[in-house]
Design an enzyme around this catalytic site. Structure first.
Site, PDB file in Angstrom:
ATOM      1  CB  THR A  12      -0.942   0.022   1.215  1.00 26.64           C
ATOM      2  OG1 THR A  12      -0.158  -0.049   2.408  1.00 26.64           O
ATOM      3  CG2 THR A  12      -1.920  -1.136   1.169  1.00 26.64           C
ATOM      4  NE  ARG A  39      -2.887   1.172   9.374  1.00 28.90           N
ATOM      5  CZ  ARG A  39      -3.132   1.608   8.145  1.00 28.90           C
ATOM      6  NH1 ARG A  39      -4.375   1.828   7.731  1.00 28.90           N
ATOM      7  NH2 ARG A  39      -2.127   1.773   7.307  1.00 28.90           N
ATOM      8  NE  ARG A 109      18.821  -0.686   0.927  1.00 30.81           N
ATOM      9  CZ  ARG A 109      18.245   0.499   1.019  1.00 30.81           C
ATOM     10  NH1 ARG A 109      18.850   1.474   1.683  1.00 30.81           N
ATOM     11  NH2 ARG A 109      17.082   0.712   0.451  1.00 30.81           N
ATOM     12  CB  CYS A 144      16.582   6.422  -3.407  1.00 30.30           C
ATOM     13  SG  CYS A 144      16.340   7.365  -1.894  1.00 30.30           S
ATOM     14  CD  GLN A 171      19.083  12.045  -0.110  1.00 30.74           C
ATOM     15  OE1 GLN A 171      20.237  11.927   0.300  1.00 30.74           O
ATOM     16  NE2 GLN A 171      18.123  11.214   0.271  1.00 30.74           N
ATOM     17  N   GLY A 175      11.124  10.952  -1.299  1.00 30.10           N
ATOM     18  CA  GLY A 175      11.976   9.926  -0.726  1.00 30.10           C
ATOM     19  C   GLY A 175      11.624   9.582   0.706  1.00 30.10           C
ATOM     20  CE  LYS A 199      19.398   4.088   5.614  1.00 35.06           C
ATOM     21  NZ  LYS A 199      17.976   4.385   5.360  1.00 35.06           N
ATOM     22  CG  HIS A 236      17.132  11.561  -4.284  1.00 36.94           C
ATOM     23  ND1 HIS A 236      15.986  12.228  -3.901  1.00 36.94           N
ATOM     24  CD2 HIS A 236      17.186  10.442  -3.507  1.00 36.94           C
ATOM     25  CE1 HIS A 236      15.383  11.553  -2.940  1.00 36.94           C
ATOM     26  NE2 HIS A 236      16.095  10.471  -2.683  1.00 36.94           N
TER      27      HIS A 236
END
Length: 345
Positions: A12, A39, A109, A144, A171, A175, A199, A236
């Site tokens: 969703t 939910r 990752r 990203c 960014q 995002g 990251k 970005h």
């Protein structure tokens, strides 16, 4: 060839919706199941999800009944767009059940046995999916912002060798998901994203690293990142400076980027752009409003390539954070897994 039934968990959210949109009419994969939080479990997708993709919700998706993430799935391939917290146990559980999880989450990752992949850059890392000690496996796409910088760095690292990288990001608000950033926080403002910086630094080194004995050894060059959220909807933008071995000039670097191709282009993967990198000659490009959606949001746009008085070259890099930076990255990873015969029979 019959299409492979797949599930989307975290279906969703904004990334989940983009994955579902990309599956519509896909020649190799077919949406079979959707799952999300407790939910919304039991509800019809059309009633539970506020559709925010510019194109219409694909036919038949609205009537699918949402399952709870972590519950039993029939599909052997699972696209995960779940937040990192719940994704940690749920993705590992599906891998233990023999499924291939193609994840947009950050949970795994940096696991040295989990491939962190951009198929043009390090498709060979995908073989790690069979080295995780489970019947199935997990494959991840990267942060990203790290996506587009790494796409631009990869051909330079291959040809010259990278000694150091400095990057500053601007960014887009999308995002942060939906509803994302409060308007009074971002309008007329820029604010730092310290978690993004680690990251970018670590993920870039892993993707440009090497595989030996079933684990990834990260590339040794340092990456220094400073990341900010700015009032831009999609796309970005990154200012990148690189020290390269051999001190090539800007024209040579531009030609190297322009000529870059990878495994998706060589094998004609369905979602792959003809060119993974588009190089601009104009001094005022790329721009998010003009260029983020070029080539279905699948390319890294690079411009303003010029000599750097501190390192070797500097450039401006742009990419669509929801497409190649998220949903489309997962789709291309799945297509690469299929082309390399790494999906369950």
């Amino acid at each position: 060839m019959a299409r492979i039934p797949v599930a989307v968990i975290g279906a969703t959210g904004m990334v989940g919706q983009r994955i579902i949109a990309m599956l519509d009419g896909h020649p190799q994969f077919e949406l079979h199941e959707v799952a999300s939080s407790a939910r919304t479990a039991g509800k019809r997708y059309g009633a539970a999800a506020t559709w925010r993709v510019p194109s219409a919700m694909p036919d038949g998706v609205g009537g699918l009944q949402l399952k709870e993430g972590g519950s039993r799935l029939d599909s052997s391939v699972v696209f995960s767009a779940m937040p990192a917290g719940p994704a940690t146990a749920i993705e590992r559980g599906y891998a233990a059940d023999g499924k291939i999880v193609v994840s947009n989450s950050s949970s795994y990752r940096m696991d040295p046995r989990v491939p962190l992949v951009i198929p043009e850059v390090n498709a060979d890392h995908l073989h790690l999916v069979r080295c995780q000690g489970t019947p199935g496996g997990i494959v991840t796409n990267c942060n990203c912002a790290a996506m587009f910088m790494t796409m631009a760095l990869a051909p330079l690292h291959r040809r010259y060798g990278i000694e150091a990288v400095q990057v500053t990001t601007m960014q887009a608000v999308s995002g942060a998901g939906y509803p994302g950033v409060a308007s009074l926080d971002i309008l007329g403002n820029v604010f730092p994203l310290p978690k993004e910086e680690e990251k970018m630094e670590r993920e870039t080194q892993k993707m440009l690293g090497t595989v030996a004995e079933g684990v990834v050894t990260p590339a040794a060059f340092p990456v220094s990142a400073q990341c900010q959220r700015v009032p831009v909807e999609d796309g970005h933008t990154e200012t990148v400076a690189v020290r390269l071995t051999g001190n090539p000039d800007a024209a040579e670097v531009a030609a190297t980027l322009r000529d870059f191709r990878g495994m998706p282009q060589e094998q004609g993967l369905h979602s792959a752009p003809a060119r993974p990198i588009e190089v601009f000659e104009q001094d005022d490009r790329p721009q998010p409003r003009l260029d983020a959606n070029r080539h279905a949001g699948m390319t890294a746009s690079v411009g303003r390539i010029r000599a750097c008085p501190v390192l070797t070259v500097k450039m401006l890099v742009l990419g669509h954070n929801l497409m190649r930076g998220a949903a489309a990255a997962a789709m291309l990873n799945a297509e690469a897994l299929l082309a390399m015969d790494l999906l369950p029979a």
